[in-house]
Design a protein around this motif. Structure first.
Motif, PDB file in Angstrom:
ATOM      1  N   ASP A   9       0.834  -1.192   0.000  1.00  0.00           N
ATOM      2  CA  ASP A   9       0.000   0.000   0.000  1.00  0.00           C
ATOM      3  C   ASP A   9       0.875   1.250   0.000  1.00  0.00           C
ATOM      4  O   ASP A   9       0.664   2.161   0.798  1.00  0.00           O
ATOM      5  N   ILE A  10       1.874   1.261  -0.877  1.00  0.00           N
ATOM      6  CA  ILE A  10       2.789   2.391  -0.970  1.00  0.00           C
ATOM      7  C   ILE A  10       3.050   2.702  -2.436  1.00  0.00           C
ATOM      8  O   ILE A  10       2.780   1.890  -3.315  1.00  0.00           O
ATOM      9  N   GLN A  11       3.606   3.872  -2.665  1.00  0.00           N
ATOM     10  CA  GLN A  11       4.085   4.218  -4.005  1.00  0.00           C
ATOM     11  C   GLN A  11       5.380   3.450  -4.226  1.00  0.00           C
ATOM     12  O   GLN A  11       6.306   3.563  -3.431  1.00  0.00           O
ATOM     13  N   LYS A  37       3.866   7.201   0.891  1.00  0.00           N
ATOM     14  CA  LYS A  37       2.426   7.374   1.104  1.00  0.00           C
ATOM     15  C   LYS A  37       1.841   8.651   0.538  1.00  0.00           C
ATOM     16  O   LYS A  37       0.635   8.801   0.475  1.00  0.00           O
TER      17      LYS A  37
END
Length: 126
Positions: A9-11, A37
């Motif tokens: 759930d991150i770039q 984030k």
């Protein structure tokens, strides 16, 4: 080179090559500021020779929380920014690691995947 990452759930950087970087599958052809984030932002510097202290100060200003480390990708080859340009980061006790942009892409993914407060400043020269 194409990178395959775990679904986080991150770039993350999903690929890179000469003159481009892909973040979460979207290809970019300009210098970037990337945090795990926050939003992906353009970095307003097109050439290493044009770097100014304000470019590095911007890395902290655009972060939602102060980073512990800046990974600076200096372009196609390793070049170190003059220390005077990094004074603002050093005064805030933020570490700076300099490497070529390809190595910075790989290093950013590892640190972001570990949950570190990292900012990648990736120079893509035009």
């Amino acid at each position: 080179m194409k990178l395959h990452s775990d679904k986080l759930d991150i770039q993350s950087i999903t690929g890179y090559g000469e003159g481009w970087i892909a973040v979460n599958g979207q290809r970019h052809t300009h210098s970037l500021v990337l945090t795990p984030k926050a939003a992906l932002l353009p970095w307003p510097c097109a050439r290493f020779e044009l770097l100014e202290a304000s470019h590095f100060d911007l890395l902290v200003e655009q972060s939602t929380e102060p980073p512990e480390l800046v990974v600076f990708g200096s372009g196609a080859r390793l070049r170190f920014a003059p220390p005077a340009l990094l004074r603002g980061l050093m005064a805030r006790r933020i570490g700076v690691e300099t490497m070529d942009t390809a190595a910075a892409c790989r290093t950013y993914n590892i640190l972001a995947g570990e949950g570190r407060r990292v900012v990648a400043a990736l120079l893509l020269e035009t």
